[in-house]
Design a protein around this motif. Structure first.
Motif, mmCIF file in Angstrom:
data_model
loop_
_atom_site.group_PDB
_atom_site.id
_atom_site.type_symbol
_atom_site.label_atom_id
_atom_site.label_comp_id
_atom_site.label_asym_id
_atom_site.label_seq_id
_atom_site.Cartn_x
_atom_site.Cartn_y
_atom_site.Cartn_z
ATOM 1 N N GLU A 182 82.674 70.971 -2.616
ATOM 2 C CA GLU A 182 81.821 69.436 -2.588
ATOM 3 C C GLU A 182 80.570 69.700 -2.709
ATOM 4 N N ASN A 183 79.737 70.484 -2.414
ATOM 5 C CA ASN A 183 78.491 70.895 -2.908
ATOM 6 C C ASN A 183 78.631 70.814 -4.451
ATOM 7 N N ILE A 184 79.293 71.386 -4.986
ATOM 8 C CA ILE A 184 79.431 71.530 -6.496
ATOM 9 C C ILE A 184 79.357 70.144 -7.113
ATOM 10 N N GLU A 185 80.485 69.490 -6.483
ATOM 11 C CA GLU A 185 80.659 68.177 -6.814
ATOM 12 C C GLU A 185 79.433 67.081 -6.747
ATOM 13 N N GLU A 186 78.786 67.122 -5.551
ATOM 14 C CA GLU A 186 77.550 66.508 -5.434
ATOM 15 C C GLU A 186 76.422 66.820 -6.427
ATOM 16 N N TYR A 187 76.492 68.234 -6.680
ATOM 17 C CA TYR A 187 75.202 68.672 -7.565
ATOM 18 C C TYR A 187 75.589 67.996 -8.970
ATOM 19 N N GLU A 188 76.567 68.208 -9.303
ATOM 20 C CA GLU A 188 76.909 67.677 -10.608
ATOM 21 C C GLU A 188 77.008 66.413 -10.878
ATOM 22 N N LYS A 189 77.295 65.715 -9.892
ATOM 23 C CA LYS A 189 77.286 64.147 -9.963
ATOM 24 C C LYS A 189 75.735 63.588 -9.994
ATOM 25 N N ASP A 190 75.078 64.129 -9.083
ATOM 26 C CA ASP A 190 73.551 63.911 -9.258
ATOM 27 C C ASP A 190 72.942 64.286 -10.593
ATOM 28 N N LEU A 191 73.414 65.336 -11.290
ATOM 29 C CA LEU A 191 72.614 65.856 -12.357
ATOM 30 C C LEU A 191 73.254 64.763 -13.745
ATOM 31 N N ARG A 192 74.655 64.671 -13.372
ATOM 32 C CA ARG A 192 74.920 63.738 -14.472
ATOM 33 C C ARG A 192 74.714 62.426 -14.477
ATOM 34 N N ALA A 193 74.266 61.889 -13.474
ATOM 35 C CA ALA A 193 73.544 60.647 -13.127
ATOM 36 C C ALA A 193 72.286 60.513 -13.804
ATOM 37 N N TYR A 194 71.621 61.588 -13.731
ATOM 38 C CA TYR A 194 70.068 61.791 -14.040
ATOM 39 C C TYR A 194 70.174 61.711 -15.592
ATOM 40 N N PHE A 195 71.021 62.716 -16.242
ATOM 41 C CA PHE A 195 71.196 62.799 -17.643
ATOM 42 C C PHE A 195 71.718 61.438 -18.221
ATOM 43 N N ALA A 196 72.566 60.729 -17.659
ATOM 44 C CA ALA A 196 72.865 59.610 -18.015
ATOM 45 C C ALA A 196 71.950 58.448 -18.251
ATOM 46 N N ALA A 197 71.030 58.428 -17.025
ATOM 47 C CA ALA A 197 70.022 57.449 -17.136
ATOM 48 C C ALA A 197 69.041 57.944 -18.312
#
Lengths: 406, 152
Positions: free
Chosen positions: A295-310
């Motif tokens: 769950e932590n991995i998923e949360e971290y990656e989602k946050d990072l990907r959202a930042y990357f996409a923005a």
């Protein structure tokens, strides 16, 4: 929440290559020290084959080798005997497809796939149509690769005997509605098959909750050694499925007259001397991921990907193909620059990405381009790395891309 | 001539040449005709997917065309090749092709024989791109060799 600076200390790669940004995690991942040590121990302590020797060294590795099934049973929420060892996703998906040919599918039966699939979940079905008349049809996907359930329902008909799709697609990062698809499949008496290569390493996978029948994925894309992979299958289905490879270790007996008796699942799928150190190392990788928490991995990656996409959206020199997806790679092209030229330019700036069609050669029908650049993340990547990537990418022009040759 | 030679030493000029051949490739339409042989070049490791055709008659290269998808290096190098080899005898073409392969493999070569194709002289520094710089040339080399076979 994941502490990325702490996590990076677990990976010697960041010490040995401090200047490199590794954004090619969809292809393979870096390895944590604990996995490296585990594999290395097999060579230094002494190699021995498994399930064959009567001596202590062999029994020592037997125990660790079998323990990997338990680690994956925890990771996927299944039984240890539902875990089959393979050489990777490609092996897994081929075994699943051909394994169904004998006791599950007959000529004229249909398997539903999408144009988003990796070659290993396309080509076996193509060949099975040529060889045994088992048909495939496509569930339509939208421009960012997502299956919508109303389209899946329309694609479903009594001839469909299986749905086989990626959990997260390897180019566009479309996260498919697996639970709903599995329910749809089962309502119609069909099997649910998932290519988990790009989903299992990046977040929780509960095969019982999703009600998946078969799942294949790679070990090396989740910090494990090369040449490792897994098939999960519901136990009664594994028992019914025919193994592709026959040989030592998977038979109970065979007679001169041609009679053969296989082992039970999962061993009946594991002919020949396995990748022992690889599977032991993969078990260690699974334990490492469990210690971080999926769950932590998923949360971290989602946050990072959202930042990357923005940040990608800030760039006006790129075409960004999957801005709305929350998972998987960032797929893009620099305008007027061929994907491989962009890849080489990024490489010249110490950034590792993949350019090409990423083994998804029929995807161009969906996104209208033959090739893309793919930046794919893992939980050890950082916002600082994304920032540097953006600084380099925003400067790319055709002139600069050609300039690396002078 | 010497002024032109100097131009081909200028990295800026060479870069412009590659960009120009990439954006506006020469001989980039396949033609119909009994004399044409063609070879399709595609590989698993790269995106390039091109077809090169040539009309070789009585030991003379009468025409070369190509089409398909390729990166800057594969498109520009193939475009340059079509300019360079049309009108040459098979023997002349083999010598040019030979020199070109020596250049992209960082071996001694005669720049005077390669004209604009010297723009590819540094591709070997990005080892994974040597394939791009030779994809069209490999197709042509094969067709030249096959044309010789059919004569004998």
């Amino acid at each position: 929440m994941l502490d990325v600076n702490k996590v990076r200390k677990d990976f010697p790669f960041f010490t040995s290559s401090p200047d490199l940004i590794y954004f090619d995690n969809g292809a393979t991942t870096q390895k944590p020290q604990c996995v490296i040590d585990t594999v290395s121990e097999f060579y230094t302590l002494g190699a021995a084959n498994v399930h064959r020797g009567d001596y202590p060294l062999s029994l020592h590795w037997d125990a660790l080798y079998d323990k990997t099934r338990e680690s994956f049973a925890k990771l996927l929420n299944c039984q240890a005997n539902e875990i089959v060892y393979t050489a990777g996703s490609t092996h897994s998906m081929n075994q699943i497809a051909y394994g169904l040919q004998k006791n599950f599918l007959k000529p004229g039966d249909v398997v539903l796939i999408t144009e988003n699939e990796h070659a290993s979940n396309v080509m076996p079905w193509f060949r099975m149509r040529q060889e045994s008349g088992i048909q495939y049809e496509y569930i339509p996907v939208d421009k960012q690769g997502n299956i919508h359930m109303e389209d899946a329902k329309k694609a479903m008909h009594p001839g469909v005997k299986a749905i086989a799709v990626a959990g997260v697609t390897n180019v566009l990062g479309a996260k498919q509605p697996l639970k709903e698809l599995a329910a749809l499949a089962h309502e119609n008496g069909a099997l649910m098959i998932v290519d988990g290569a790009q989903s299992v390493p990046h977040g929780p996978t509960d095969v019982q909750d999703l009600d998946i029948d078969f799942l294949g994925f790679s070990g090396h894309k989740m910090g494990g050694p090369g040449g490792t992979g897994i098939i999960y299958g519901k136990y009664d289905l594994l028992q019914k499925m025919e193994p592709v490879f026959l040989g030592g270790g998977m038979n109970a007996r065979f007679e001169a007259c041609g009679d053969m008796l296989y082992q039970e699942a999962p061993e009946k799928f594991e002919a020949g001397t396995p990748n022992i150190e690889g599977m032991i190392g993969l078990g260690r990788a699974a334990e490492y991921l469990l210690s971080l928490g999926m769950e932590n991995i998923e949360e971290y990656e989602k946050d990072l990907r959202a930042y990357f996409a923005a940040r990608m959206k800030e760039l006006d020199n790129v075409e960004f193909y999957n801005p709305d997806n929350a998972y998987g790679p960032i797929a893009f092209n620099v305008k007027e620059v061929f994907a491989q030229d962009t890849g080489s330019y990024l490489a010249a700036n110490n950034i590792c990405v993949r350019s090409g069609n990423h083994c998804a050669k029929i995807l161009h029908e969906v996104i209208g381009t033959d090739s893309t650049v793919r930046a794919s993340l893992y939980f050890y990547n950082t916002k600082e790395e994304v920032d540097r990537f953006i600084e380099v990418t925003k400067e790319i022009t055709l002139e600069k891309a050609v300039g690396i040759f002078f | 001539m010497s002024e032109y030679k100097n131009l081909l030493d200028d990295p800026e000029v060479l870069r412009e040449l590659i960009m120009d051949h990439y954006k506006y490739p020469h001989n980039h339409v396949l033609k119909e005709g009994a004399g044409y042989k063609k070879i399709h070049m595609a590989s698993a490791s790269c995106i390039d997917d091109i077809t090169v055709q040539a009309d070789i008659e009585n030991g003379i290269i009468k025409d070369i065309n190509f089409a398909g998808i390729g990166c800057t290096i594969s498109t520009a190098s193939t475009s340059m090749m079509t300019d360079l080899l049309v009108g040459k005898t098979v023997a002349e073409a083999k010598d040019i092709v030979d020199n070109y392969f020596r250049m992209v493999n960082a071996e001694p070569y005669d720049a005077g024989k390669l004209d604009e194709a010297v723009a590819m002289k540094n591709v070997w520094r990005q080892a994974n791109r040597i394939n791009c710089a030779t994809i069209g040339w490999r197709a042509m080399r094969q067709m030249i060799e096959e044309s010789e076979g059919s004569h004998e």
